[in-house]
Design an enzyme around this catalytic site. Structure first.
Site, PDB file in Angstrom:
ATOM      1  N   GLU A 141      33.104  62.338  45.884  1.00  0.00           N
ATOM      2  CA  GLU A 141      34.545  62.218  45.657  1.00  0.00           C
ATOM      3  C   GLU A 141      34.850  61.251  44.518  1.00  0.00           C
ATOM      4  OE1 GLU A 141      38.742  60.654  47.664  1.00  0.00           O
ATOM      5  OE2 GLU A 141      36.880  60.525  48.820  1.00  0.00           O
ATOM      6  N   ASP A 207      32.058  43.146  47.534  1.00  0.00           N
ATOM      7  CA  ASP A 207      33.157  42.755  46.654  1.00  0.00           C
ATOM      8  C   ASP A 207      33.355  41.241  46.730  1.00  0.00           C
ATOM      9  OD1 ASP A 207      35.407  42.639  45.079  1.00  0.00           O
ATOM     10  OD2 ASP A 207      36.760  43.419  46.611  1.00  0.00           O
ATOM     11  N   ASP A 209      35.920  38.356  45.238  1.00  0.00           N
ATOM     12  CA  ASP A 209      37.221  38.196  44.583  1.00  0.00           C
ATOM     13  C   ASP A 209      37.608  36.723  44.620  1.00  0.00           C
ATOM     14  OD1 ASP A 209      39.976  38.175  43.891  1.00  0.00           O
ATOM     15  OD2 ASP A 209      40.179  40.258  44.557  1.00  0.00           O
ATOM     16  N   CYS A 219      41.194  24.612  39.808  1.00  0.00           N
ATOM     17  CA  CYS A 219      41.506  24.861  38.395  1.00  0.00           C
ATOM     18  C   CYS A 219      42.486  26.009  38.206  1.00  0.00           C
ATOM     19  CB  CYS A 219      40.219  25.143  37.627  1.00  0.00           C
ATOM     20  SG  CYS A 219      39.161  26.393  38.405  1.00  0.00           S
ATOM     21  N   CYS A 220      42.398  27.043  39.056  1.00  0.00           N
ATOM     22  CA  CYS A 220      43.223  28.238  38.909  1.00  0.00           C
ATOM     23  C   CYS A 220      43.611  28.758  40.292  1.00  0.00           C
ATOM     24  CB  CYS A 220      42.480  29.352  38.157  1.00  0.00           C
ATOM     25  SG  CYS A 220      41.845  28.883  36.532  1.00  0.00           S
ATOM     26  N   CYS A 226      39.072  30.863  35.039  1.00  0.00           N
ATOM     27  CA  CYS A 226      38.544  30.120  33.898  1.00  0.00           C
ATOM     28  C   CYS A 226      37.041  29.994  34.105  1.00  0.00           C
ATOM     29  CB  CYS A 226      39.207  28.740  33.779  1.00  0.00           C
ATOM     30  SG  CYS A 226      38.787  27.601  35.122  1.00  0.00           S
ATOM     31  N   CYS A 229      36.028  28.099  37.542  1.00  0.00           N
ATOM     32  CA  CYS A 229      36.031  28.800  38.834  1.00  0.00           C
ATOM     33  C   CYS A 229      35.165  30.057  38.816  1.00  0.00           C
ATOM     34  CB  CYS A 229      37.448  29.122  39.293  1.00  0.00           C
ATOM     35  SG  CYS A 229      38.454  30.097  38.156  1.00  0.00           S
ATOM     36  N   GLY A 259      36.637  43.191  35.856  1.00  0.00           N
ATOM     37  CA  GLY A 259      37.592  43.261  34.766  1.00  0.00           C
ATOM     38  C   GLY A 259      38.584  42.123  34.735  1.00  0.00           C
ATOM     39  N   ARG A 261      38.918  39.094  37.943  1.00  0.00           N
ATOM     40  CA  ARG A 261      38.631  37.890  38.712  1.00  0.00           C
ATOM     41  C   ARG A 261      37.528  38.061  39.749  1.00  0.00           C
ATOM     42  NH1 ARG A 261      43.717  39.809  40.752  1.00  0.00           N
ATOM     43  NH2 ARG A 261      43.503  40.540  42.904  1.00  0.00           N
ATOM     44  N   HIS A 264      31.552  43.303  41.689  1.00  0.00           N
ATOM     45  CA  HIS A 264      31.153  44.250  42.724  1.00  0.00           C
ATOM     46  C   HIS A 264      29.649  44.473  42.651  1.00  0.00           C
ATOM     47  CE1 HIS A 264      35.396  46.055  41.927  1.00  0.00           C
ATOM     48  NE2 HIS A 264      35.470  45.051  42.788  1.00  0.00           N
TER      49      HIS A 264
END
Length: 515
Positions: A141, A207, A209, A219-220, A226, A229, A259, A261, A264
């Site tokens: 799929e 995953d 994240d 920091c973020c 950045c 992190c 792409g 933060r 995978h």
């Protein structure tokens, strides 16, 4: 820093009928369960059906793009070359026709990327596990998110060329990879028994994240990242990759930058692909150590003696804890955050002494506060202090601030869809490239090329080559750009997987011939 998120353009006329299902974000319904007022399955649009409107595209004929190619690797991207014919009948390459202000969300930019840079052949070989088409690909799929945000599920293709043709026709902003089913996903509604259509194989995926680290990264936050992190992702890849290889024996593991933060993991070993949901859930549970939401108390409370996986993980993470956590993140810089550290220590008298010392020295760094724990413990501030309990508490703290925080729901079910490698992230324009784990610490998420940068690199290369009038064989388009090392890495990874699959198939055939 990545570009700020831009809204996706809606094409006039649309690409699907008005009653098509629209979904805000495909990944936000991982279980595809039916909710009130929502439909649990999403109809597909067959490539043979006429769309209500076509995506804006370059002036190119499909028959010019998809000439038959042989198996020579040098022709991998030959089908993506845009060519016209001059007055003498000889082919010549056509330049891009973009406005100077073109953005990565522009459909023309996306179409040029798919035509000239996306490695469709290697994607086919990776998911097909063979050079020759099989059900591993044909019953797979794919799901497309179109430029007008329509979401098409249960797309399937017999070959990589057919996938490429349909992607050029629909020009999706991104697409996702799903499981291999017992039947062709396009035929699911024609089957007499619903049980005849079920997932039977899928790469084991994980995953990571950075939003899951928001309570400990200073920091973020949210979608921002950045270099400081990103070290959390580096730590997570090291720990998970080691466990998958050393504890479970998996070999074909590919890490892909999301792409923006995160990252995978795709595990393509046949044993991993054939795992049922129960086994996937058990393996995800094995790797899950940090538990609890942002408001919960102690998130790591491991039994002793520690499992060998945790001993190995602590050995991997101890250096990162000192540099990336204590120095770069400074997680206990304020009195309020320092209280969080004291909550994780086992002795009240020790905590009182530490609090008194830190109140007397405002602005004391986390490096110093961490050293203060052992220093004050050695003074005998608490006569009842249990040295072993303190050591174990400190180990748990290290794990809480460094151990991977996985979105385990992604890993538990075969049916889960995951964004394909090499697609463009719609919020940053960056390519979702593979990460070479042998050069993990060198990977720079902010240095990953954007689609507009890549197309500009092709223009610059072609312009210089035209000036030099070189008669040397022209390189493939991806070789003209900073995407080349990522595609080359993917080629090597896929070649290793195909070698093993071919050897295993030969072994099964030889066993079948024995009497």
């Amino acid at each position: 820093m990545p570009h700020s998120t831009a809204s996706e353009p809606v094409l006039s006329g649309g690409l699907v009928e008005e009653d098509s299902i629209i979904l805000d974000a495909p990944g936000q319904v991982p279980d595809y369960t039916k909710e009130e007022g929502k439909i649990d399955m999403y109809d597909s649009v067959s490539p043979s059906e006429d769309s209500a409107g076509e995506a804006p595209r370059m002036d190119v004929k499909l028959e010019d793009i998809f000439n038959d190619v042989d198996d020579d690797e040098d022709d991998e991207f030959s089908g993506s070359r845009v060519s016209n014919t001059n007055s003498e009948g000889s082919p010549q390459e056509a330049p891009f026709q973009f406005a100077p202000s073109a953005k990565y969300t522009d459909p023309e930019v996306m179409l040029a990327f798919y035509q000239r840079l996306f490695p469709f052949r290697y994607l086919f070989q990776w998911l097909n596990h063979s050079m020759k088409p099989s059900n591993d690909f044909g019953h797979r799929e794919f799901a497309f998110t179109l430029q007008n945000d329509a979401y098409l599920r249960y797309q399937s293709f017999a070959t990589g060329d057919l996938l490429r043709k349909d992607i050029l026709r629909l020009n999706p902003s991104r697409f996702e990879v799903g499981p291999v089913y017992t039947a062709n996903p396009r035929d699911r509604k024609t089957l007499r028994k619903s049980t005849a259509f079920r997932p039977m194989a899928k790469e084991l995926v994980f995953d990571i994240d950075l939003t899951d680290y928001d309570e400990i990264r200073t920091c973020c936050n949210k979608a921002n990242i950045c270099h400081k992190c990103w070290s959390f992702v580096t730590m997570a890849i090291k720990v998970v990759d080691a466990a998958l290889r050393e504890d479970f024996g998996f070999q074909h593991i590919m890490w892909v930058y999301s792409g923006r933060r995160g990252a995978h993991a795709w595990i393509s070993d046949k044993r991993a692909r054939n795992m049922d949901d129960q086994k996937r859930k058990a393996l995800a549970g094995y790797l899950e150590v940090v538990k609890g939401g942002a408001q919960s108390g102690k998130k790591v409370n491991m039994k002793r003696p520690l499992h060998p996986h945790l001993v190995r993980s602590l050995d991997i993470l101890k250096e990162h804890f000192q540099r990336d956590i204590l120095e770069d993140q400074d997680p206990w810089a304020t009195p309020e955050k320092a209280e969080r550290l004291l909550q994780l220590l086992p002795d009240k008298l020790l905590n009182d002494s530490l609090r008194k010392k830190w109140d007397a020295a405002p602005g004391r760094s986390s490096v110093s506060k961490w050293a203060d724990i052992d220093a004050i413990a050695k003074t005998g501030a608490s006569k009842a202090l249990d040295g072993r309990a303190l050591l174990e508490a400190k180990q748990d703290i290290v794990l809480e601030y460094t151990y991977p925080r996985l979105d385990v729901e992604v890993s538990k079910k075969q049916i889960h869809l995951l964004k394909s490698p090499f697609v463009i992230h719609p919020g940053t324009g960056r390519v979702c490239v593979p990460i070479d784990t042998k050069r993990l610490t060198e990977f720079d998420p902010l240095g990953v090329p954007t689609v507009t940068e890549l197309l500009g690199e092709i223009d610059a290369f072609d312009g210089q080559a035209k000036k030099e009038e070189s008669h040397v064989k022209k390189p493939q388009d991806y070789e003209k750009t900073s995407l080349r090392p990522y595609v080359d890495y993917f080629k090597i990874y896929v070649a290793g997987l195909l070698r093993e699959e071919k050897g295993a198939k030969r072994g099964r055939e030889e066993d079948a011939m024995e009497f």
